[in-house]
Scaffold this motif. Sequence first.
Motif, PDB file in Angstrom:
ATOM      1  N   ILE A  61       0.875  -1.168   0.000  1.00  0.00           N
ATOM      2  CA  ILE A  61       0.000   0.000   0.000  1.00  0.00           C
ATOM      3  C   ILE A  61       0.915   1.222   0.000  1.00  0.00           C
ATOM      4  O   ILE A  61       1.920   1.250   0.704  1.00  0.00           O
ATOM      5  N   ALA A  62       0.569   2.228  -0.782  1.00  0.00           N
ATOM      6  CA  ALA A  62       1.399   3.431  -0.877  1.00  0.00           C
ATOM      7  C   ALA A  62       1.648   4.034   0.497  1.00  0.00           C
ATOM      8  O   ALA A  62       0.774   4.034   1.362  1.00  0.00           O
ATOM      9  N   GLY A  63       2.883   4.530   0.685  1.00  0.00           N
ATOM     10  CA  GLY A  63       3.261   5.166   1.939  1.00  0.00           C
ATOM     11  C   GLY A  63       4.638   4.769   2.425  1.00  0.00           C
ATOM     12  O   GLY A  63       5.134   5.315   3.398  1.00  0.00           O
ATOM     13  N   GLY A  64       5.287   3.825   1.732  1.00  0.00           N
ATOM     14  CA  GLY A  64       6.646   3.425   2.083  1.00  0.00           C
ATOM     15  C   GLY A  64       7.620   3.876   1.017  1.00  0.00           C
ATOM     16  O   GLY A  64       7.350   3.712  -0.175  1.00  0.00           O
ATOM     17  N   VAL A  65       8.742   4.464   1.435  1.00  0.00           N
ATOM     18  CA  VAL A  65       9.759   4.911   0.483  1.00  0.00           C
ATOM     19  C   VAL A  65      11.151   4.506   0.972  1.00  0.00           C
ATOM     20  O   VAL A  65      11.446   4.588   2.160  1.00  0.00           O
ATOM     21  N   PRO A  66      11.990   4.053   0.035  1.00  0.00           N
ATOM     22  CA  PRO A  66      13.364   3.739   0.418  1.00  0.00           C
ATOM     23  C   PRO A  66      14.158   5.023   0.595  1.00  0.00           C
ATOM     24  O   PRO A  66      13.808   6.062   0.026  1.00  0.00           O
ATOM     25  N   ILE A  67      15.218   4.945   1.369  1.00  0.00           N
ATOM     26  CA  ILE A  67      16.107   6.095   1.569  1.00  0.00           C
ATOM     27  C   ILE A  67      17.476   5.721   1.019  1.00  0.00           C
ATOM     28  O   ILE A  67      18.072   4.734   1.452  1.00  0.00           O
ATOM     29  N   HIS A  68      17.940   6.502   0.056  1.00  0.00           N
ATOM     30  CA  HIS A  68      19.245   6.263  -0.563  1.00  0.00           C
ATOM     31  C   HIS A  68      20.199   7.410  -0.231  1.00  0.00           C
ATOM     32  O   HIS A  68      19.775   8.562  -0.150  1.00  0.00           O
ATOM     33  N   ARG A  69      21.456   7.066  -0.069  1.00  0.00           N
ATOM     34  CA  ARG A  69      22.521   8.059   0.106  1.00  0.00           C
ATOM     35  C   ARG A  69      23.706   7.611  -0.726  1.00  0.00           C
ATOM     36  O   ARG A  69      24.131   6.461  -0.614  1.00  0.00           O
ATOM     37  N   ASN A  70      24.204   8.514  -1.530  1.00  0.00           N
ATOM     38  CA  ASN A  70      25.354   8.216  -2.383  1.00  0.00           C
ATOM     39  C   ASN A  70      25.162   6.917  -3.161  1.00  0.00           C
ATOM     40  O   ASN A  70      26.053   6.097  -3.265  1.00  0.00           O
ATOM     41  N   GLY A  71      23.942   6.728  -3.667  1.00  0.00           N
ATOM     42  CA  GLY A  71      23.639   5.559  -4.462  1.00  0.00           C
ATOM     43  C   GLY A  71      23.456   4.278  -3.676  1.00  0.00           C
ATOM     44  O   GLY A  71      23.336   3.197  -4.259  1.00  0.00           O
ATOM     45  N   ARG A  72      23.428   4.364  -2.366  1.00  0.00           N
ATOM     46  CA  ARG A  72      23.314   3.179  -1.508  1.00  0.00           C
ATOM     47  C   ARG A  72      22.013   3.228  -0.706  1.00  0.00           C
ATOM     48  O   ARG A  72      21.646   4.264  -0.157  1.00  0.00           O
TER      49      ARG A  72
END
Length: 138
Positions: free
Chosen positions: A100-111
């Motif tokens: 269900i919409a509402g989750g997002v990944p967190i990326h830093r420097n391509g990781r």
Amino acid sequence: MATDTTTLTTADADRLISAAHHAAGEQGVTISASVLDAGGHLLALRRDDRALLIAGETSTRKAYTALQLGTSTADLVDAVQPGGPFHTLPTALDRPLLFIAGGVPIHRNGRLVGALGIGGGTPAQDHAFATTALAELV
């Protein structure tokens, strides 16, 4: 002291949680927000006093799903429908995923360093609150 830009800190998690709650509050929506680190461990969770109790669980599961698949849960909703490539995935694992919409990944420097999940509003609202909060981390 230099900041490690390849990890997610508790200070980062606090910023994300505050930004998400602020965005939801501006629209009068009560939510829960969860932040997980890259290992899937809970860094922070805050549920508004009047948010549905289940919002705490849904926000965490949305974050976990975004983390495990490395993409926004909003982008996965169709993939689990009958005939979709991930149709059986929601029941195939020990730890339940939530598409269900509402989750997002967190990326830093391509990781991939963690994920943020929001529960309590409509799926579209939860996704908007998550992406608004994520923009604050940059």
